[in-house]
Design an enzyme around this catalytic site. Structure first.
Site, PDB file in Angstrom:
ATOM      1  N   ASN A 196       0.816  -1.218   0.000  1.00  0.00           N
ATOM      2  CA  ASN A 196       0.000   0.000   0.000  1.00  0.00           C
ATOM      3  C   ASN A 196       0.851   1.271   0.000  1.00  0.00           C
ATOM      4  O   ASN A 196       0.372   2.324  -0.404  1.00  0.00           O
ATOM      5  CB  ASN A 196      -0.915  -0.056   1.245  1.00  0.00           C
ATOM      6  CG  ASN A 196      -1.534   1.274   1.581  1.00  0.00           C
ATOM      7  OD1 ASN A 196      -2.424   1.747   0.876  1.00  0.00           O
ATOM      8  ND2 ASN A 196      -1.049   1.921   2.638  1.00  0.00           N
TER       9      ASN A 196
ATOM     10  N   TYR B 112       3.384   9.403 -11.360  1.00  0.00           N
ATOM     11  CA  TYR B 112       2.506   8.656 -10.455  1.00  0.00           C
ATOM     12  C   TYR B 112       1.659   7.668 -11.270  1.00  0.00           C
ATOM     13  O   TYR B 112       1.607   6.473 -10.969  1.00  0.00           O
ATOM     14  CB  TYR B 112       1.600   9.623  -9.691  1.00  0.00           C
ATOM     15  CG  TYR B 112       0.618   8.940  -8.770  1.00  0.00           C
ATOM     16  CD1 TYR B 112       1.033   8.413  -7.547  1.00  0.00           C
ATOM     17  CD2 TYR B 112      -0.730   8.807  -9.110  1.00  0.00           C
ATOM     18  CE1 TYR B 112       0.136   7.779  -6.694  1.00  0.00           C
ATOM     19  CE2 TYR B 112      -1.636   8.179  -8.269  1.00  0.00           C
ATOM     20  CZ  TYR B 112      -1.202   7.669  -7.059  1.00  0.00           C
ATOM     21  OH  TYR B 112      -2.085   7.032  -6.223  1.00  0.00           O
TER      22      TYR B 112
END
Ligand code: NAD
Length: 258
Positions: free
Chosen positions: A87, A166
């Site tokens: 995560n 990203y």
């Protein structure tokens, strides 16, 4: 335990969550605890831990030696890891014309290389400890699938725009998920991804204009509540998903559908 409880149960599973003290990491740790798991949270920052009852380790996922050491310590203590949730993730928000090489590398390193190091350490230990079943869940993003829509961002309360690097790393995560699903299937490890849309941050809410624009762009007309993400992760970790591997579940209110 009822049929459904049994199917979704994480009772006594050892679950490692990276980026555990961040917004989503904390919610995932809490959800796994409630589902009966033994939860190990790893993060480069451990001082701000918000979830009681989980075991914490400090770990910079970009440091391969540290990853091997910490995963080795966790395995030595628990004798197994049933579920790894990758995560930990970062982004950069300056306009791409001003992107520095350092910022570019940082996002690449944490999101892609760090995820790879954790998978590599886990699988090597899985073999060493002769484990028979495992599940890896990688956290992607809508921006691994679609481009950010810059019309959503505002000069007033959200001037920053999500970056190309990203999105590229999140697309990489989704592809790496498929790669490892194929290459770890014989060893009994399932590998899947969950890709959230924008999550409302209750502690530091995104600006009202941004939320309004986001709502206009999203079929469900709002950002995700943070409690709406763990369900898909728990499903993939549980026996309910015993024949599911290589998938990317979009939890985005339909954002990526148009
Ligand atoms: N928040 C959202 O709207 C959203 C949407 C889609 C996807 N995501 C993804 O969800 C994940 C969690 O995001 P979040 O919103 O909770 O972010 P966050 O910034 O609140 O948490 C990220 C955590 O990762 C940790 N971290 C950063 N670099 C690290 C490193 N090198 N080693 C170990 N830990 C490190 C940080 O200390 C932090 O605790 C990320 O992968 C993010 O890309 C978030």
């Amino acid at each position: 335990m009822s049929y459904l409880e049994n199917l979704f149960s994480c009772k006594d599973k050892v679950v490692v969550v990276t980026g555990a003290v961040g917004q989503l990491g904390a919610v995932l740790c809490d959800a796994f605890l409630r589902a009966g798991a033994k939860v190990v949270g790893v993060d480069q920052e451990v001082s701000q831990n918000k979830v009681e009852g989980i075991d914490h380790y400090k770990l910079d996922n970009t440091d391969k030696k540290q990853v091997m050491k910490v995963f080795g310590d966790i395995m030595a203590k628990y004798k197994k890891i049933d579920v790894l949730v990758n995560n930990a993730g970062v982004s950069t928000f300056a306009p791409f014309e001003e992107r520095t090489e350092e910022d570019f590398d940082w996002v690449m390193d944490v999101n892609l290389k760090g995820t790879f190091f954790c998978i590599q350490a886990y699988v090597n230990l899985y073999d060493e400890y002769k484990l028979k079943a495992g599940s890896i869940i990688n956290i992607g993003s809508i921006f691994g699938v679609v481009s950010p829509d810059f019309r959503v961002y505002t000069d007033t309360d959200c001037p920053r725009k999500n970056s190309e690097i990203y999105g590229a790393t999140k697309a990489g995560i989704i592809q790496m998920t498929k790669y490892f699903a194929v290459h770890l299937a014989d060893r009994g490890i399932r590998v899947n991804a969950v890709s959230p849309g924008g999550i409302l941050n209750p502690e530091n809410p995104q600006g009202r204009d941004f939320q309004k624009n986001y709502g206009f762009r999203c079929p469900m007309k709002r950002m995700a509540k943070e409690q709406e993400i763990p369900g898909a992760v728990i499903y993939l970790a549980s026996d309910c998903a015993s024949y599911t591997t290589g998938q990317n579940i979009m939890v985005d209110g339909g954002f990526s559908c148009w």
